[in-house]
Enzyme design. Structure first.
Site, PDB file in Angstrom:
ATOM      1  N   ARG A 297       0.818  -1.206   0.000  1.00  0.00           N
ATOM      2  CA  ARG A 297       0.000   0.000   0.000  1.00  0.00           C
ATOM      3  C   ARG A 297       0.863   1.273   0.000  1.00  0.00           C
ATOM      4  O   ARG A 297       0.599   2.210  -0.741  1.00  0.00           O
ATOM      5  CB  ARG A 297      -0.867  -0.013   1.266  1.00  0.00           C
ATOM      6  CG  ARG A 297      -1.843   1.138   1.362  1.00  0.00           C
ATOM      7  CD  ARG A 297      -2.411   1.231   2.791  1.00  0.00           C
ATOM      8  NE  ARG A 297      -2.865  -0.043   3.312  1.00  0.00           N
ATOM      9  CZ  ARG A 297      -4.083  -0.544   3.147  1.00  0.00           C
ATOM     10  NH1 ARG A 297      -4.983   0.134   2.487  1.00  0.00           N
ATOM     11  NH2 ARG A 297      -4.404  -1.717   3.668  1.00  0.00           N
ATOM     12  N   CYS A 365     -25.997  -2.182  -9.202  1.00  0.00           N
ATOM     13  CA  CYS A 365     -27.339  -2.426  -8.717  1.00  0.00           C
ATOM     14  C   CYS A 365     -27.271  -2.891  -7.274  1.00  0.00           C
ATOM     15  O   CYS A 365     -27.515  -4.056  -6.978  1.00  0.00           O
ATOM     16  CB  CYS A 365     -27.940  -3.519  -9.577  1.00  0.00           C
ATOM     17  SG  CYS A 365     -29.515  -3.064 -10.155  1.00  0.00           S
ATOM     18  N   GLU A 366     -26.926  -1.994  -6.385  1.00  0.00           N
ATOM     19  CA  GLU A 366     -26.622  -2.382  -5.010  1.00  0.00           C
ATOM     20  C   GLU A 366     -26.583  -1.099  -4.181  1.00  0.00           C
ATOM     21  O   GLU A 366     -25.767  -0.217  -4.464  1.00  0.00           O
ATOM     22  CB  GLU A 366     -25.257  -3.065  -5.058  1.00  0.00           C
ATOM     23  CG  GLU A 366     -24.709  -3.590  -3.826  1.00  0.00           C
ATOM     24  CD  GLU A 366     -24.497  -5.122  -3.861  1.00  0.00           C
ATOM     25  OE1 GLU A 366     -24.485  -5.656  -2.777  1.00  0.00           O
ATOM     26  OE2 GLU A 366     -24.386  -5.737  -4.932  1.00  0.00           O
TER      27      GLU A 366
HETATM   28  N1  LLP Z   1       3.077  -9.039   3.130  1.00  0.00           N
HETATM   29  C1  LLP Z   1       2.067  -9.870   3.400  1.00  0.00           C
HETATM   30  C2  LLP Z   1       2.374 -11.243   3.807  1.00  0.00           C
HETATM   31  C3  LLP Z   1       0.745  -9.443   3.280  1.00  0.00           C
HETATM   32  O1  LLP Z   1      -0.242 -10.276   3.565  1.00  0.00           O
HETATM   33  C4  LLP Z   1       0.480  -8.115   2.861  1.00  0.00           C
HETATM   34  C5  LLP Z   1      -0.887  -7.643   2.698  1.00  0.00           C
HETATM   35  C6  LLP Z   1       1.570  -7.280   2.584  1.00  0.00           C
HETATM   36  C7  LLP Z   1       2.860  -7.769   2.735  1.00  0.00           C
HETATM   37  C8  LLP Z   1       1.399  -5.855   2.124  1.00  0.00           C
HETATM   38  O2  LLP Z   1       0.765  -5.087   3.081  1.00  0.00           O
HETATM   39  P1  LLP Z   1       0.620  -3.502   2.859  1.00  0.00           P
HETATM   40  O3  LLP Z   1       2.009  -2.918   2.949  1.00  0.00           O
HETATM   41  O4  LLP Z   1       0.029  -3.304   1.524  1.00  0.00           O
HETATM   42  O5  LLP Z   1      -0.264  -3.071   3.950  1.00  0.00           O
HETATM   43  N2  LLP Z   1      -7.172  -5.451   0.688  1.00  0.00           N
HETATM   44  C9  LLP Z   1      -6.850  -4.780   1.937  1.00  0.00           C
HETATM   45  C10 LLP Z   1      -5.403  -4.996   2.317  1.00  0.00           C
HETATM   46  C11 LLP Z   1      -5.051  -6.445   2.462  1.00  0.00           C
HETATM   47  C12 LLP Z   1      -3.629  -6.647   2.798  1.00  0.00           C
HETATM   48  C13 LLP Z   1      -3.262  -8.076   2.590  1.00  0.00           C
HETATM   49  N3  LLP Z   1      -1.907  -8.372   2.858  1.00  0.00           N
HETATM   50  C14 LLP Z   1      -7.153  -3.283   1.781  1.00  0.00           C
HETATM   51  O6  LLP Z   1      -7.604  -2.870   0.727  1.00  0.00           O
HETATM   52  O7  LLP Z   1      -6.975  -2.534   2.747  1.00  0.00           O
END
Ligand code: LLP
Length: 435
Positions: A297, A365-366
């Protein structure tokens, strides 16, 4: 009046239009159509460099930044990460395939997942993925068998639940014992997995991994995870005389979606976690491991905006005003999933004040298909362009074809120029697998 926007790369030009990477967003909408994902390449590169350079500065460069491609993956993104000299975190055969096709150096890839199929494991081994992050014992056994059959030795890390409860949305919290990911420390399961791995003839246990969650603002949980993991590395050394060479601390660094959010700069995170690692290693009398981190992210989100065209405006007296856009939860799923808040700007009125509060509604549609509620916005009318900020992570990558909507194009901008990196889906794409 020009306002300060949540993403620092956004400006307003002499026409009062919002710009990104020195490109007029209203012109982007005209040229490529909407909905449109736009990513600022300089922001992506700069974010990667900030992590990378902090690792050089505070940990003598003894580390690898593995961009978590689940946040946003496509061939061009993999090429940029490769070009910057970083690594990649992948979580499926599709993400491995994308990396391979982009010519990514596979030794810099770590492969995750709590239920990797035999096909995925075989593909990863054949693709010479640097490290497979093993999640459970049946996966370890499956992998050992595959490697023995192929006569190869595969490096792995074990995914450990460090028992840290980071304060974030429960869907994206992963480090606590009640999680589907990894081996628990408390129950002795993790230690058994280490013993098993060391015994495997075709497995090289190179490291340990943990990931405590996502969109985390505090640095303390990361420091604490580091301490817990190093204590475990010391225990492994004393019990099995075995040296763990890599400590992978995962991703999860929070970013600014709203002006009220105040994440620490990445540099501070790296500095503080590096200090904890150095101190603890000395205390525990173990050699300093290499450090891997997996930011997703924090690399991609701040680089992105999504552009939409306004359709209907519906004022419900004393209740709310709906602004309907030509996109939806299919391209922007984070509000319906996590009630995530975003900043929005009317791109063609970016120099005006935000004079009202509105609900931006998608076209699915939600009823829950919203981009946000009670959002401060310039007065928006049919035909205006709305930019939603900091959408570069987990939007395109989590998009769907719900309602048989076509996925938008992704355009990269840099120094006043734009180019398509993912084409908009066509109607034929919608039926391409139908028989
Ligand atoms: N490493 C592992 C093992 C992970 O499971 C994740 C994210 C990351 C790194 C990266 O994390 P970040 O730096 O992006 O926070 N869909 C959700 C976020 C799910 C994160 C899943 N794992 C959202 O939109 O907030």
């Amino acid at each position: 009046m020009s306002e300060k926007f949540v993403s620092e790369n956004l400006c307003v030009n002499e026409k009062g239009h919002l710009t990104v990477g020195d490109v007029d967003t209203v012109e982007l909408a005209e040229q490529y159509g909407t909905p449109l994902y736009v990513m600022d390449e300089n922001v992506i590169r700069n974010n990667l460099r900030r992590f990378h350079e902090s690792m050089q500065k505070y940990y003598n460069g003894r580390g690898l930044v593995c961009y978590a491609s689940k946040a946003f993956s496509c061939l061009e993104m993999c090429r940029i990460v490769k070009d910057e000299g970083d690594g990649l975190d992948v979580v499926s055969i599709g993400e491995i395939y994308t990396a391979l096709k982009a010519g990514f150096p596979m030794e810099r890839v770590v492969f995750h997942g709590n239920n990797k199929s035999a096909e995925e494991l075989e593909f990863a081994v054949e693709s010479k993925v640097g490290n497979i992050i093993v999640d459970n014992i049946s996966e370890l056994n499956k992998l050992e068998k595959i490697c023995a059959e192929k006569g190869v030795v595969q490096s792995i890390m074990l995914r450990i639940k460090p028992g840290i409860d980071a304060h974030t949305h429960s869907f994206i919290r992963t480090g606590q014992i009640d999680s589907k990911f990894g081996f628990a420390l408390e129950t002795g399961e993790a230690l058994e997995a280490v013993e098993e791995s060391i015994k495997c003839g075709n497995i090289n246990l190179s490291g340990l991994h943990c990931h405590i969650g996502s969109q985390i603002f505090d640095i303390e949980p990361f420091e604490e995870a580091g301490r817990v993991m190093l204590k475990f590395i010391a225990e492994i050394k004393s019990k099995f005389s075995y040296e763990i060479k890599i400590l992978n601390l995962g991703g999860g660094f929070g970013i600014k979606y709203l002006n009220s959010h105040n994440p620490e700069p990445f540099e501070v995170y790296i500095q503080r976690v590096s200090a904890v690692v150095s101190e603890e290693c000395e205390k525990l009398n173990i050699s300093q491991p290499e450090i891997y981190i997996e930011p997703g992210r924090s690399i991609a989100a701040p680089a992105g905006i999504t552009l939409y065209t306004v359709g209907a405006r519906k004022e419900i007296p004393d209740i709310r005003t709906y602004i309907s856009i030509d996109g939806s939860m299919a391209d922007s799923p984070r509000y319906i999933l996590y009630q995530s808040e975003y900043e929005a700007i009317v791109a063609n009125k970016a120099d005006e004040e935000r004079s009202e509060r509105v609900t931006i509604a998608g076209k699915c549609c939600e009823s829950g298909d919203l981009i946000g509620e009670n959002m401060p916005l310039q007065h928006a009318e049919s035909g205006d362009i709305i930019a939603v900020c900091a959408t570069g992570a987990y939007n395109y990558s989590m998009s769907s074809n719900y309602n048989r909507l076509q996925k938008p194009a992704v355009v990269f901008v840099k120094d006043g120029k734009s180019r398509v990196v993912v084409k908009r889906e066509t109607l034929d794409d919608i039926i391409r697998n139908d028989v």
